[in-house]
Design a protein around this motif. Structure first.
Motif, PDB file in Angstrom:
ATOM      1  N   UNK A  71      -6.789   5.339   2.118  1.00  0.00           N
ATOM      2  CA  UNK A  71      -7.530   4.428   2.983  1.00  0.00           C
ATOM      3  C   UNK A  71      -6.736   4.291   4.273  1.00  0.00           C
ATOM      4  N   UNK A  72      -7.339   4.674   5.395  1.00  0.00           N
ATOM      5  CA  UNK A  72      -6.682   4.597   6.701  1.00  0.00           C
ATOM      6  C   UNK A  72      -7.503   3.676   7.593  1.00  0.00           C
ATOM      7  N   UNK A  73      -6.856   2.665   8.156  1.00  0.00           N
ATOM      8  CA  UNK A  73      -7.497   1.744   9.095  1.00  0.00           C
ATOM      9  C   UNK A  73      -6.849   1.944  10.452  1.00  0.00           C
ATOM     10  N   UNK A  74      -7.639   2.372  11.428  1.00  0.00           N
ATOM     11  CA  UNK A  74      -7.059   2.728  12.717  1.00  0.00           C
ATOM     12  C   UNK A  74      -6.133   3.919  12.538  1.00  0.00           C
ATOM     13  N   UNK A  75      -4.863   3.731  12.912  1.00  0.00           N
ATOM     14  CA  UNK A  75      -3.881   4.802  12.739  1.00  0.00           C
ATOM     15  C   UNK A  75      -2.898   4.503  11.619  1.00  0.00           C
ATOM     16  N   UNK A  76      -3.246   3.546  10.718  1.00  0.00           N
ATOM     17  CA  UNK A  76      -2.332   3.155   9.647  1.00  0.00           C
ATOM     18  C   UNK A  76      -2.890   3.530   8.283  1.00  0.00           C
ATOM     19  N   UNK A  77      -2.077   4.187   7.483  1.00  0.00           N
ATOM     20  CA  UNK A  77      -2.425   4.430   6.082  1.00  0.00           C
ATOM     21  C   UNK A  77      -2.088   3.152   5.318  1.00  0.00           C
ATOM     22  N   UNK A  78      -3.129   2.465   4.851  1.00  0.00           N
ATOM     23  CA  UNK A  78      -2.925   1.161   4.205  1.00  0.00           C
ATOM     24  C   UNK A  78      -3.101   1.244   2.691  1.00  0.00           C
ATOM     25  N   UNK A  79      -3.188   2.458   2.154  1.00  0.00           N
ATOM     26  CA  UNK A  79      -3.505   2.631   0.736  1.00  0.00           C
ATOM     27  C   UNK A  79      -2.598   1.814  -0.164  1.00  0.00           C
ATOM     28  N   UNK A  80      -1.327   1.762   0.170  1.00  0.00           N
ATOM     29  CA  UNK A  80      -0.358   1.074  -0.687  1.00  0.00           C
ATOM     30  C   UNK A  80      -0.040  -0.340  -0.218  1.00  0.00           C
ATOM     31  N   UNK A  81      -0.689  -0.799   0.849  1.00  0.00           N
ATOM     32  CA  UNK A  81      -0.390  -2.127   1.385  1.00  0.00           C
ATOM     33  C   UNK A  81      -1.189  -3.206   0.666  1.00  0.00           C
ATOM     34  N   UNK A  82      -0.571  -4.373   0.496  1.00  0.00           N
ATOM     35  CA  UNK A  82      -1.284  -5.501  -0.090  1.00  0.00           C
ATOM     36  C   UNK A  82      -2.297  -6.046   0.925  1.00  0.00           C
ATOM     37  N   UNK A  83      -3.274  -6.835   0.470  1.00  0.00           N
ATOM     38  CA  UNK A  83      -4.365  -7.268   1.360  1.00  0.00           C
ATOM     39  C   UNK A  83      -3.891  -7.958   2.640  1.00  0.00           C
ATOM     40  N   UNK A  84      -2.883  -8.816   2.552  1.00  0.00           N
ATOM     41  CA  UNK A  84      -2.440  -9.581   3.717  1.00  0.00           C
ATOM     42  C   UNK A  84      -1.858  -8.743   4.827  1.00  0.00           C
TER      43      UNK A  84
END
Length: 352
Positions: A71-84
């Protein structure tokens, strides 16, 4: 007072899903889904119950893990990031407002728990509430608000964080028809003004066709078609899309049967013809005989439900003043230009 500025949207990706799968209670819900949403785009995810729409939003928001994919939002891969840490805002179907807090405190809550100074949080909340038309409600609690007013407060609460991505999970489904129609227009105008990348989930085809820059039609966790509202309506990629988008559903009859569109060329064996109710003409010339089983009148329009020779059923739309009587024998036809062809596998077939 703080203002919510309309950013200049530059080309690029707002959201990208690559090979995303997800499960619920060990049952696979999303199946290796690939989806690109342009920066500043309003994408509507449309599908029936159980299609995986809300699961898709939860995976993007980080509320549910993806079993495969990125899952990439903008230019950041957020796959492993928590919701906050994903910088997304979500509006739920239930609005999820704190009943003991005022509208203002509900809107500022997410900012204050992130240590935004109270005065700055209130300025931003007032600006967000003004943008969605609920600034006059800031002193009231949710129990003192109508459904439409609670919906506006929930939108302001999501908007106030100035997110990279706005996620809407059927936010209009609890509103009555008149208010839902009004709020659809307000949502579209708000998106045009602010330009925030938005993914809006709904099972309401009218909502999708009115709101979307593009529509992603989901079925059983798989993407059936991605296109503009006009493409989804005029060139459905599958028989499922053709039948799901449109009310009444698109008529479908087998090729080689008694009902053949006027001027139809040869089509592959096992194909089916599809055509919308407004394309059907009742005629005294060439056509297929049928019996009118019932007629529904909706204002100036009438829908005649016909049983054709051979047993197929179709619906014809016409002016109410020109409707046939129930039980009448009529002759129906449709032009080739108004006909879609779907192969035995349900995919659209291009016929020269």
């Amino acid at each position: 007072m703080a203002e919510l500025a309309s950013e200049s949207v530059s080309p690029g990706t707002g959201l990208r899903l690559t090979g995303v799968s997800a499960a619920y209670r060990r049952e696979q819900v999303l199946h290796e889904l690939d989806l690109d949403v342009a920066r500043g785009e309003l994408l509507v995810v449309l599908g029936p119950s159980g299609a995986g729409k809300s699961t898709l939003l939860r995976v993007v928001a980080g509320l549910q893990p993806a079993t495969t994919g990125r899952v990439v939002i903008g230019d950041r891969d957020v796959t492993a990031l928590r919701p906050g840490r994903r910088n997304v805002s979500m509006v739920f179907q239930s609005y999820a407002l704190f009943p003991h807090l005022t509208a203002l405190d509900n809107i500022t809550f997410g900012l204050e728990v992130r240590d935004t100074p109270r005065a700055a949080a209130r300025d931003r909340a007032t600006a967000a509430a003004t943008a969605v038309g609920c600034a006059h409600l800031l002193g009231r609690r949710p129990g003192q608000l109508s459904g439409g007013e609670r919906q506006r407060v929930a939108l302001a609460r999501a908007l106030v964080r100035e997110p990279d991505l706005f996620l809407l999970d059927e936010p209009l489904s609890n509103l009555d028809l008149e208010l839902r129609t009004e709020t659809r227009g307000e949502l579209k105008a708000l998106h045009s003004r602010l330009g925030v990348t938005t993914v809006h989930v709904t099972h309401d085809q009218t909502e999708a066709l009115v709101l979307a820059d593009r529509i992603a039609v989901l079925r059983d966790g798989r993407l059936e078609q991605l296109g503009t509202p006009d493409e989804i309506w005029r060139t459905p990629a599958t028989l499922f899309v053709a039948r799901f988008v449109g009310s009444p559903a698109m008529n479908v009859v087998p090729s080689g049967g008694p009902f053949t569109p006027a001027g139809a060329p040869a089509v592959p064996a096992g194909s089916r013809f599809g055509f919308r109710s407004e394309a059907v003409r009742l005629t005294t010339g060439d056509g297929t005989d049928g019996t009118v089983e019932r007629v529904d009148v909706v204002g100036e329009d009438a829908y005649a439900y016909l049983r054709l020779a051979g047993g197929d059923r179709i619906v014809a739309r016409m002016p109410a003043a020109a409707r046939p009587a129930a039980g009448a024998t009529v002759r129906a036809t449709v032009g080739w230009a108004d006909t879609h062809v779907f192969g035995a596998d349900g995919r659209r077939v291009t016929v020269a």
